[in-house]
Motif scaffolding. Structure first.
Motif, PDB file in Angstrom:
ATOM      1  N   VAL A   1      10.611  -5.356   0.364  1.00 31.32           N
ATOM      2  CA  VAL A   1      11.036  -6.163   1.000  1.00 31.32           C
ATOM      3  C   VAL A   1      11.112  -6.711   2.187  1.00 31.32           C
ATOM      4  CG1 VAL A   1      13.781  -5.894   1.052  1.00 31.32           C
ATOM      5  CG2 VAL A   1      12.691  -4.776  -1.012  1.00 31.32           C
ATOM      6  N   TYR A   2      11.722  -7.891   2.493  1.00 35.42           N
ATOM      7  CA  TYR A   2      11.154  -8.626   3.937  1.00 35.42           C
ATOM      8  C   TYR A   2      12.126  -8.599   4.331  1.00 35.42           C
ATOM      9  CZ  TYR A   2       6.841  -9.302   1.089  1.00 35.42           C
ATOM     10  OH  TYR A   2       5.747  -9.197  -0.046  1.00 35.42           O
ATOM     11  N   ARG A   3      12.731  -7.931   5.677  1.00 36.50           N
ATOM     12  CA  ARG A   3      14.134  -7.698   6.697  1.00 36.50           C
ATOM     13  C   ARG A   3      13.498  -8.381   7.610  1.00 36.50           C
ATOM     14  NH1 ARG A   3      12.409  -3.116   3.628  1.00 36.50           N
ATOM     15  NH2 ARG A   3      14.385  -2.378   1.977  1.00 36.50           N
ATOM     16  N   VAL A   4      14.672  -9.105   8.235  1.00 33.09           N
ATOM     17  CA  VAL A   4      14.822  -9.472   9.342  1.00 33.09           C
ATOM     18  C   VAL A   4      15.994  -9.468  10.666  1.00 33.09           C
ATOM     19  CG1 VAL A   4      12.030 -10.160   9.864  1.00 33.09           C
ATOM     20  CG2 VAL A   4      14.340 -11.777   8.456  1.00 33.09           C
ATOM     21  N   CYS A   5      15.985  -9.338  11.815  1.00 31.10           N
ATOM     22  CA  CYS A   5      17.650  -9.761  11.805  1.00 31.10           C
ATOM     23  C   CYS A   5      16.942 -10.486  13.004  1.00 31.10           C
ATOM     24  CB  CYS A   5      18.085  -8.248  12.138  1.00 31.10           C
ATOM     25  SG  CYS A   5      18.779  -8.394  13.703  1.00 31.10           S
ATOM     26  N   TYR A   6      17.947 -11.746  13.445  1.00 37.07           N
ATOM     27  CA  TYR A   6      17.533 -12.533  14.942  1.00 37.07           C
ATOM     28  C   TYR A   6      18.773 -12.530  15.820  1.00 37.07           C
ATOM     29  CZ  TYR A   6      14.286 -15.451  11.888  1.00 37.07           C
ATOM     30  OH  TYR A   6      13.987 -15.846  11.551  1.00 37.07           O
ATOM     31  N   ARG A   7      18.812 -12.196  16.792  1.00 39.34           N
ATOM     32  CA  ARG A   7      19.566 -12.363  18.095  1.00 39.34           C
ATOM     33  C   ARG A   7      19.703 -13.430  18.802  1.00 39.34           C
ATOM     34  NH1 ARG A   7      21.977  -7.053  20.004  1.00 39.34           N
ATOM     35  NH2 ARG A   7      20.777  -5.738  18.760  1.00 39.34           N
TER      36      ARG A   7
END
Ligand SMILES: C[S@@+](CC[C@H](N)C(=O)[O-])C[C@H]1O[C@@H](n2cnc3c(N)ncnc32)[C@H](O)[C@@H]1O
Length: 241
Positions: free
Chosen positions: A230-236
């Protein structure tokens, strides 16, 4: 991979507080109009069976959660999870997220005289979700829609990415997880190109699960049970100036 069949909802459960249709919604979508308070508002697009909204609304009662799910049966299933727990800070919409985020008129209109968003006195369209008003947008395991003629259905389309950025406050977060590597890479490139205010994607860690439903979403659970990465990212979102 086909989706498992849904259990029939309990007909005695009153979902009216937790399951909305587009026509039930106030014109402006905010914590105040949806929940009657000023808690930070987080929106999940494509909630599926609603595991995320159920667990996060319990974990963070000081935030409000609005889940949007286009498939009516899944929206009702997710709403039933919230209703059984009498959750005050979360609700589901059975409908399409795109016209709600759009800052131009789209098609929740019932008739030509009811055409989309209202115009302000100077003729500008008033968006349903105000700019800079959201704390977070969550998109987990969106359908990749590979065929060219279907790509406009992607939740992470050019138009939606711009609208997610517009509606997030500075410092607000866009979370995107998927198990489709090509789609992940293409989307990360697309976000960098059209919404540079999101900056570099920050990786999100995989938590150990302690019981059978201790996963972020049902699709995360399914991928991990089948050993699929699973590829997980968060942008701010950063200030553009
Ligand atoms: C692959 S499922 C993932 C469900 C859930 N996020 C999870 O991780 O378990 C994608 C979901 O997005 C929903 N969806 C697709 N396009 C949508 C749209 N424009 N607005 C709201 N929901 C949408 C689909 O009906 C589907 O339930």
């Amino acid at each position: 991979m086909p989706r498992a069949a849904l259990r029939k909802p309990n007909p005695d459960l009153d979902l009216s507080k937790w399951l909305k249709k587009p026509e039930d919604l106030p014109q402006e979508l905010s914590s105040q109009t949806l929940f009657g308070n000023d808690q930070p508002l987080e929106i999940e697009v494509g909630s599926g069976k609603g595991l995320f909204i159920q667990t996060e609304s319990q974990r963070r009662p000081e935030h409000n959660f609005f889940g949007i799910e286009i498939a009516g049966k899944y929206a009702a299933h997710a709403a039933a999870r919230l209703a059984r727990r009498d959750r005050a800070n979360a609700m589901m919409l059975a409908g399409d997220a795109e016209p709600l985020f759009a800052s131009r008129p789209r098609s929740y209109a019932q008739s030509p005289s009811d055409a989309g968003d209202p115009a302000s006195s100077d003729g500008r369209v008033v968006p349903r979700i105000a700019s800079g008003s959201l704390e977070a947008v969550h998109v987990y395991f969106p359908d990749p829609w590979w065929k060219k003629r279907h790509r406009k259905r992607r939740v992470l389309s050019d138009a939606n990415i711009r609208e997610f950025s517009r509606t997030l406050r500075t410092g607000g977060q866009l979370h995107f997880w998927t198990d489709v590597l090509d789609y992940f890479e293409l989307t990360v490139e697309l976000i960098a190109e059209i919404a540079p205010e999101f900056g570099v994607p920050l990786p999100e860690v995989q938590r150990e699960s302690t019981h059978d439903l201790d996963y972020h979403t049902h699709f995360e659970r399914r991928s991990r049970k089948f050993g699929i990465p699973v590829y997980r990212v968060c942008y701010r979102k950063r200030d553009r100036s």
